[in-house]
Design a protein around this motif. Structure first.
Motif, PDB file in Angstrom:
ATOM      1  N   GLY A 137       0.695  -1.250   0.094  1.00  0.00           N
ATOM      2  CA  GLY A 137       0.049   0.221   0.062  1.00  0.00           C
ATOM      3  C   GLY A 137       0.823   1.308   0.087  1.00  0.00           C
ATOM      4  N   THR A 138       2.238   1.040  -0.225  1.00  0.00           N
ATOM      5  CA  THR A 138       3.077   2.350  -0.273  1.00  0.00           C
ATOM      6  C   THR A 138       3.485   2.870  -1.578  1.00  0.00           C
TER       7      THR A 138
ATOM      8  N   LYS B 236       1.510   6.294   1.834  1.00  0.00           N
ATOM      9  CA  LYS B 236       0.663   5.378   1.936  1.00  0.00           C
ATOM     10  C   LYS B 236      -0.716   5.581   1.526  1.00  0.00           C
TER      11      LYS B 236
END
Length: 266
Positions: free
Chosen positions: A167-168, A199
Motif C-alpha cells: 500500500g506504499t 501510503k
C-alpha cells in the motif's frame, strides 16, 4: 520565438497577395487573418509550397458543399482545414500508435497516457499528458527572422513515476532536460524534479522534496534506481518519440473535429 517569427513571415506574405482560402510531422500554413490570430497549425511545417497560389489551382478534393456553409469565414476555415489535414497525414512519418513500449503496457485516454508494468513485487506506472508539450526539435529552435529554420516538433512532457509496493507508493516527478550532450560528454536526458513517498492515496498533506536540493550522491542513486526499473535515458528518448507521435495524432484529430463542427447542420 520561432512561432512568432513564422507568424510575422506569414503575415507579410498574406498582406501582399490575394486572400487565401486554402492551404509535416506537424504541419501548417498561414490564413488570411492578422498574424496574432494564426492557429497553432500555422507553425507546423515549412512554408515552401504550402499555400495554393490561387483558388483556380485548388484540387477538387477540397471542395466543400456550400449548403452546409453559412459564412465566408466558415468556408475559408473548412477549405484550409481540408488541405491541412491531408498535408498532416501525408507528411507524418509515424506508424500506428503502439500498445506497448519497452515492456510497459500503453493506455491512452484523450491527452493522457499511462505506461504500466507489473511484477510479483511491485507495479510501476508512468503517466503524462501531451497537452502543451511540443517544442521545436534541436538547434533549429534558435532560428532568426532573416534565416528561418524548420524541423519536426517534439513532445517532451513532464512525467510521473509511481512505484507501488503493497500500500506504499514511492513517487517521482521528472522532466526532460534542455540541451544535448556534446561529443565525448554524457548528459542525462531527464532529471528528477520531486520525490515523495506515501501510503494509500496521495493528498496535499504528503511531504515532498525537490530534486535540486537532494544530496548529489543520493540523487545519483535514485537515478540509478529508476534505471533499474527500465526508466533510462534510452527509454526516455523512446517515450519522447511516442509522445510526439501521439500528440501529432491528437492534433490531426483536433483539426478534423473543428472541420466537422464547422460544416455540421445547425
Amino acid at each position: 520565438m520561432l512561432r512568432n517569427l513564422l507568424r510575422t513571415a506569414i503575415s507579410k506574405t498574406l498582406t501582399t497577395s490575394k486572400p487565401i482560402t486554402g492551404s509535416a510531422w506537424c504541419a501548417g500554413v498561414g490564413v488570411a487573418q492578422p498574424a496574432n490570430s494564426l492557429a497553432t497549425c500555422a507553425m507546423r511545417r515549412p512554408l515552401a509550397g504550402m499555400i495554393s497560389s490561387s483558388n483556380t489551382n485548388r484540387s477538387p478534393i477540397f471542395a466543400v458543399p456550400s449548403k452546409n456553409i453559412h459564412t465566408k469565414g466558415e468556408r475559408e476555415l473548412v477549405e484550409f482545414l481540408a488541405e491541412e489535414i491531408v498535408a498532416e497525414k501525408k507528411s507524418s512519418n509515424h506508424g500506428p500508435i503502439p500498445t506497448s513500449l519497452s515492456g510497459y503496457k500503453v493506455t491512452c485516454n484523450q491527452a493522457e497516457v499511462e505506461l504500466t508494468k507489473s511484477s510479483e513485487r511491485e507495479k510501476v506506472t508512468i503517466s503524462f499528458n501531451v497537452n502543451h508539450t511540443v517544442d521545436m526539435d534541436g538547434d533549429n529552435a534558435e532560428a532568426t527572422e532573416s534565416k528561418p529554420e524548420f524541423s519536426a516538433m517534439k513532445s517532451r512532457p513532464q512525467f510521473e513515476v509511481d512505484i507501488v509496493r503493497g500500500g506504499t507508493t514511492l513517487s517521482f516527478t521528472c522532466s526532460y532536460l534542455p540541451g544535448e550532450a556534446q561529443e565525448g560528454e554524457y548528459n542525462d536526458v531527464f532529471g528528477i524534479d520531486e520525490v515523495t513517498i506515501f501510503k494509500g492515496e496521495w493528498n496535499d498533506k504528503v511531504y515532498a522534496v525537490a530534486g535540486d536540493v537532494l544530496d548529489g550522491y543520493l540523487y545519483d542513486l535514485l537515478m540509478n534506481f529508476l534505471e533499474e526499473k527500465g526508466i533510462s535515458n534510452e527509454f526516455a528518448e523512446k517515450m519522447s518519440e511516442f509522445a510526439s507521435a501521439y500528440e501529432h495524432a491528437k492534433y490531426v484529430e483536433l483539426l478534423e473535429g473543428i472541420s466537422k463542427f464547422t460544416v455540421e447542420q445547425k
